[in-house]
Design an enzyme around this catalytic site. Structure first.
Site, short mmCIF file in Angstrom:
data_model
loop_
_atom_site.label_atom_id
_atom_site.label_comp_id
_atom_site.label_asym_id
_atom_site.label_seq_id
_atom_site.Cartn_x
_atom_site.Cartn_y
_atom_site.Cartn_z
N HIS A 117 0.85 -1.16 -0.15
CA HIS A 117 0.08 -0.04 0.02
C HIS A 117 0.93 1.17 0.05
O HIS A 117 1.90 1.42 0.67
CB HIS A 117 -0.83 0.07 1.10
CG HIS A 117 -1.83 -0.95 1.36
ND1 HIS A 117 -1.82 -2.02 2.19
CD2 HIS A 117 -3.09 -1.27 0.53
CE1 HIS A 117 -2.82 -2.88 2.10
NE2 HIS A 117 -3.65 -1.99 1.35
N GLU A 169 -10.52 -6.46 -5.51
CA GLU A 169 -10.62 -7.63 -4.62
C GLU A 169 -11.90 -7.63 -3.76
O GLU A 169 -12.06 -6.73 -2.75
CB GLU A 169 -9.41 -7.24 -3.60
CG GLU A 169 -9.40 -8.29 -2.45
CD GLU A 169 -8.10 -7.95 -1.61
OE1 GLU A 169 -8.34 -7.93 -0.08
OE2 GLU A 169 -7.21 -7.53 -1.90
N HIS A 184 -11.84 -13.76 2.81
CA HIS A 184 -13.02 -12.97 2.45
C HIS A 184 -14.05 -13.58 1.83
O HIS A 184 -15.18 -13.35 1.87
CB HIS A 184 -12.52 -11.90 1.08
CG HIS A 184 -11.70 -10.56 1.71
ND1 HIS A 184 -11.04 -9.69 1.00
CD2 HIS A 184 -11.15 -10.56 3.01
CE1 HIS A 184 -10.43 -8.84 1.54
NE2 HIS A 184 -10.22 -9.17 3.00
N ASP A 197 -4.96 -13.93 -2.89
CA ASP A 197 -4.33 -13.34 -1.62
C ASP A 197 -4.40 -14.72 -0.76
O ASP A 197 -5.53 -15.18 -0.28
CB ASP A 197 -5.03 -12.09 -0.94
CG ASP A 197 -4.54 -11.07 -1.64
OD1 ASP A 197 -3.56 -10.91 -2.17
OD2 ASP A 197 -5.03 -9.92 -1.36
N TYR A 231 -1.24 -12.41 1.94
CA TYR A 231 -1.96 -11.22 2.66
C TYR A 231 -2.29 -12.05 4.22
O TYR A 231 -3.48 -12.31 4.31
CB TYR A 231 -3.25 -11.00 1.83
CG TYR A 231 -3.87 -9.81 2.17
CD1 TYR A 231 -3.80 -8.62 1.25
CD2 TYR A 231 -4.25 -9.62 3.60
CE1 TYR A 231 -4.56 -7.45 1.73
CE2 TYR A 231 -4.98 -8.25 3.80
CZ TYR A 231 -5.05 -7.23 3.10
OH TYR A 231 -5.70 -5.97 3.25
#
Length: 479
Positions: free
Chosen positions: A144, A275, A314, A339, A382
């Site tokens: 990021h 994402e 997720h 991820d 991740y």
């Protein structure tokens, strides 16, 4: 005790607790002169002394700092293992994760950290990051913008800070042959984004977010990044009572189209990725899952411009398995990146744990093989250490375990392919469509009149067993 005395006591206790928490965030005592109030990036020697480059030693190895299943140069089904995976280290979880949570102070006092958020500290951290990747044998990283460089007082100052760190990263990349798998803009932590970024009801915030993504795209391109990710942690709503959903979705689509336009303008040939995540921190995000996101792309004419970055944790938050999300993306030709992480089935939030479930890894790799790999995407870890894991070597152990798990899953897929029994079971289940009438249906020519005649001719169908238990047995035999 009187009310006033109680209040004074509580305030005093609070101050003591605050001091204790602050103390845990300061420079560790055991690194002496290397850590000062005025941060310096002149670190001497290695950041990870005593840890050599991690090598493949095979399944019989008992050495924690070695690969048991991941052999980077080994060729499997026509590709080197490193090319099947294209592993990446996530800068934020690995080097910005503090172990802090809503109930407790940070627990990770890494030797190179000095408690500041200065440019000098950011440079030192970047150097540690590259040494970590070199020793791990990973050739890609993800970032990021705001995690690698600190915010300034203005957007211009913030961009200047980012430029300075990016120049160091560029130099370190040239020395190591490491490059970004993907970059992204952090559009969720700063208070300005509390109502969203591209979906904010405030036009000034929308413009600021656009400026931030513009810069992040340019930086990713400059560093040779292969992809760019959009994760809309606050692109959604807390309540529909104060939300114009139609307008927000249109704003989001226009924002993404502007990103496509800028990508082409600067000559960035990487893939743009979205994402999906159903919620957290927002109550309801607009990119709930792969199917919802694909529908959004279709509605606004953005298919062909974006692919999907599937994060396994997720997927489970949205009520799906990671395998389901991967297959949904794959069959729609939008699977771009993974991820690699997992969640805890006993909790309802995003725990971002390293994936160590062999069965899950095998299912994931079955989708990747059917997709013929992920390039130019890959596997980004991740994932973060648990709060209680505080040794420097834990950073290595976690990544080694995650990489070995995925490699073992990849080897299991080879077993399934070579055996062929599971594929044959699936083929037989649909073999009734391998007929003239079946081919007509699959070609979209099965009109109801013709099918009605066939139904009258055939009478009541005989429905075969689904053989689910056999399928599970065959799958388990490869693990």
């Amino acid at each position: 005790m009187k009310g006033g005395e109680l209040l004074v006591l509580l305030l005093a206790s609070s101050l003591c607790l605050s001091a204790a928490v602050a103390a845990q965030e300061t420079c560790p005592a055991d690194i002496g002169a290397k850590c000062t109030d005025a941060a310096s990036d002149d670190w001497e020697g290695e950041f990870f002394p005593g840890i050599d480059k991690i090598n493949y030693e095979g399944p019989t190895s008992k050495k924690p700092l070695s690969y048991k299943w991941y052999n980077a140069e080994e060729v499997i089904l026509g590709k080197k293992m490193k090319d099947w995976f294209r592993f990446s280290v996530a800068f934020w979880h690995t080097f910005r994760g503090t172990g802090g949570d809503p109930f407790g102070a940070p627990t990770k006092n890494w030797p190179w950290e000095d408690g500041t958020n200065s440019l000098a500290m950011a440079k030192r951290r970047m150097k540690a990051h590259f040494e970590f990747m070199e020793k791990l044998g990973v050739e890609r990283w993800c970032f990021h913008d705001r995690d690698i460089a600190p915010d300034g007082k203005t957007l211009a100052e913030t961009n200047a800070n980012l430029d300075e760190i990016v120049e160091l990263a560029k130099q370190l990349q040239s020395e190591t042959n490491i490059k970004p798998l993907w970059g992204t803009a952090q559009l969720f932590m700063h208070p300005r984004y509390m109502h969203g970024a591209a979906t904010s009801p405030e036009v000034k915030v929308y413009a600021y977010a656009a400026a931030q993504v513009k810069k992040a795209l340019e930086v990713t391109h400059y560093l040779g990044g292969e992809n760019y990710v959009f994760w809309g942690g606050r692109e959604g709503y807390q309540t529909l009572l104060n939300t114009d959903m139609k307008r927000e979705l249109e704003h989001l689509a226009n924002f993404l189209q502007a990103a496509v336009n800028h990508k082409k303008k600067i000559g960035f040939n990487g893939t743009l990725l979205i994402e999906p995540k159903p919620q957290e921190p927002t109550k309801h995000q607009y990119d709930w899952d792969v199917a919802t996101t694909f529908s959004f792309l279709q509605k606004f004419g953005l298919t062909g411009e974006f692919k999907i970055n599937v994060e396994c944790n997720h997927a489970t938050l949205s009520g799906h398995s990671c395998h389901h999300e991967l297959e949904t993306a794959r069959i729609n030709d939008i699977l771009g990146n993974i991820d690699a992480n997992t969640g805890d089935p006993q909790v309802g939030w995003d725990t971002d744990e390293f994936l160590t479930d062999i069965s899950e890894a095998t299912l994931i790799m079955s989708s990747v093989v059917k997709n013929d790999g992920l390039a130019p995407g890959g596997f980004n870890f991740y994932a973060k250490l648990r709060r209680e894991s505080t040794d420097v070597e834990d950073l290595f152990i976690a990544h080694i375990s995650g990489m070995d798990t995925m490699a073992r899953g990849r080897r299991n897929v080879v077993k399934l392919i070579e055996d062929g029994s599971l594929d044959e079971l699936v083929r037989k289940r649909y073999q009734s469509f391998d007929t003239e009438i079946g081919a007509m249906i699959e070609a979209g020519k099965g009109d109801f009149e013709t099918l009605e005649k066939k139904a009258l001719e055939w009478g009541e169908p005989t429905v075969p067993s689904g053989k689910q238990e056999l399928a599970e047995m065959l799958f388990q035999s490869a693990l």
